[in-house]
Design a protein around this motif. Sequence first.
Motif, mmCIF file in Angstrom:
data_model
loop_
_atom_site.group_PDB
_atom_site.id
_atom_site.type_symbol
_atom_site.label_atom_id
_atom_site.label_comp_id
_atom_site.label_asym_id
_atom_site.label_seq_id
_atom_site.Cartn_x
_atom_site.Cartn_y
_atom_site.Cartn_z
ATOM 1 N N ARG A 140 38.524 39.950 41.378
ATOM 2 C CA ARG A 140 38.192 39.582 42.759
ATOM 3 C C ARG A 140 37.168 38.454 42.819
ATOM 4 N NH1 ARG A 140 42.063 41.520 45.750
ATOM 5 N NH2 ARG A 140 40.704 41.150 47.551
ATOM 6 N N THR A 141 36.525 38.152 41.701
ATOM 7 C CA THR A 141 35.509 37.108 41.652
ATOM 8 C C THR A 141 35.718 36.279 40.393
ATOM 9 O OG1 THR A 141 33.916 38.404 40.378
ATOM 10 C CG2 THR A 141 33.840 38.639 42.793
ATOM 11 N N LEU A 142 35.060 35.135 40.332
ATOM 12 C CA LEU A 142 35.138 34.286 39.144
ATOM 13 C C LEU A 142 34.622 35.029 37.924
ATOM 14 C CD1 LEU A 142 35.494 31.591 37.624
ATOM 15 C CD2 LEU A 142 33.224 30.934 38.467
ATOM 16 N N LYS A 143 33.509 35.724 38.065
ATOM 17 C CA LYS A 143 32.935 36.459 36.939
ATOM 18 C C LYS A 143 33.903 37.529 36.445
ATOM 19 C CE LYS A 143 28.539 37.034 36.714
ATOM 20 N NZ LYS A 143 27.110 37.440 36.904
ATOM 21 N N GLU A 144 34.546 38.213 37.370
ATOM 22 C CA GLU A 144 35.518 39.240 36.985
ATOM 23 C C GLU A 144 36.726 38.608 36.285
ATOM 24 O OE1 GLU A 144 34.630 42.520 40.542
ATOM 25 O OE2 GLU A 144 36.550 41.460 40.463
ATOM 26 N N PHE A 145 37.143 37.426 36.765
ATOM 27 C CA PHE A 145 38.293 36.781 36.129
ATOM 28 C C PHE A 145 37.962 36.366 34.700
ATOM 29 C CE2 PHE A 145 40.864 33.173 34.854
ATOM 30 C CZ PHE A 145 42.137 33.657 35.086
ATOM 31 N N LEU A 146 36.779 35.821 34.489
ATOM 32 C CA LEU A 146 36.395 35.412 33.133
ATOM 33 C C LEU A 146 36.373 36.616 32.194
ATOM 34 C CD1 LEU A 146 33.562 32.874 34.025
ATOM 35 C CD2 LEU A 146 35.759 32.326 32.962
ATOM 36 N N ALA A 147 35.837 37.738 32.655
ATOM 37 C CA ALA A 147 35.799 38.949 31.824
ATOM 38 C C ALA A 147 37.222 39.453 31.552
ATOM 39 C CB ALA A 147 34.971 40.027 32.519
ATOM 40 N N TYR A 148 38.054 39.429 32.578
ATOM 41 C CA TYR A 148 39.455 39.860 32.484
ATOM 42 C C TYR A 148 40.214 38.977 31.489
ATOM 43 C CZ TYR A 148 44.295 40.282 34.407
ATOM 44 O OH TYR A 148 45.644 40.441 34.598
ATOM 45 N N ALA A 149 40.048 37.677 31.589
ATOM 46 C CA ALA A 149 40.756 36.742 30.718
ATOM 47 C C ALA A 149 40.290 36.850 29.270
ATOM 48 C CB ALA A 149 40.557 35.318 31.223
ATOM 49 N N LYS A 150 39.006 37.053 29.074
ATOM 50 C CA LYS A 150 38.503 37.197 27.699
ATOM 51 C C LYS A 150 39.005 38.502 27.083
ATOM 52 C CE LYS A 150 34.430 34.274 28.231
ATOM 53 N NZ LYS A 150 32.956 34.188 28.364
ATOM 54 N N ARG A 151 39.094 39.538 27.912
ATOM 55 C CA ARG A 151 39.555 40.833 27.418
ATOM 56 C C ARG A 151 41.041 40.803 27.053
ATOM 57 N NH1 ARG A 151 38.000 43.391 31.476
ATOM 58 N NH2 ARG A 151 39.955 43.618 32.630
#
Length: 324
Positions: A140-151
């Motif tokens: 839902r946020t840029l920070k969440e997307f970065l964590a999601y993509a790295k995972r």
Amino acid sequence: MANIDLNRRRVAAAAALLALPAVRAWAQGYPSRPIRVVVPYPAGGSTDQLARAIQQPMQELLGQPVVIDNRAGAGGTIGTDVVAKAAPDGYTLAFGNTGPNAVVSLLRKVPYDPVHDLAPISTVALTPMILAVPADSPARTLKEFLAYAKREGDKLNYGSVGNGSLSHLTGEQFNDQAGLKLKHIPYSGGAPLLAAFAGGQLQAAFVTGLDGASMLASGKVRYLAVATPKPTDVVPGLPAIAEEVPGFAATAWFGLLAPKGVPADILAKVHGAVVAAVARPEVRKIFIDRRIEPHSSTPQEMEQRIAGEMKHWGEVIKKAGITI
């Protein structure tokens, strides 16, 4: 032999001096007939819309018809080549953008030299690249997307409007600077990209405000962040990617160019008309409503922008090993 060469140079210099009054008179009488602006993309597309926004104001300011000539094909290089090879008299101009004027020649051979065959006049508009995700994305946020993509690593993908497009290069720059492994899936334009989003085939894409408008309106896409150094009123309410990925930036430009060799007086007249047209309230509204920043410049500023982009995107292309 040396004396002959010297005499030839003197004759050539004298001829050039004699020609100056004629050139000045030519420029003072400009324009005396319709001006053709070549848009190297189809009618109705994003670049075409912006060109037509300044068409009427430029006609009024220059006192002659301004005719839009759509010459689409080969990533914008067919129409751009028409202008590069046109007579340098100010009656054939190009409404260019980042692609054919700063990027495509880095990826493949084109029939013109974007630096030596074309003369920048002024930018008309700028638009940041925007990180978009499907409406049902778990991020839902840029920070969440970065964590999601790295995972998820290379299990996630991002779409673009084509190999070598700015949306593609921005995605590869994002991978590099954010330490991600998103896989690239190219499409043949914005409509297929939207269809892929709607069909749940993509996890992300970088779009311009203009190209992304229909995606956003469909309700199938959400914007997460903007690729400007800091938040911008052009796309309000979004954080800058640089807040989480320091130094990240990617912007597309649109502007007017002429064949190299057009007399300075003529270029100055066209430049003045472009700047005045972009400043008009009705033109600014058209741009802002489409998430585009009205932005005129000096020819020198535009030239520096193109040179800087060629250097920057050349490094991205080389590092990512992009070919088309």
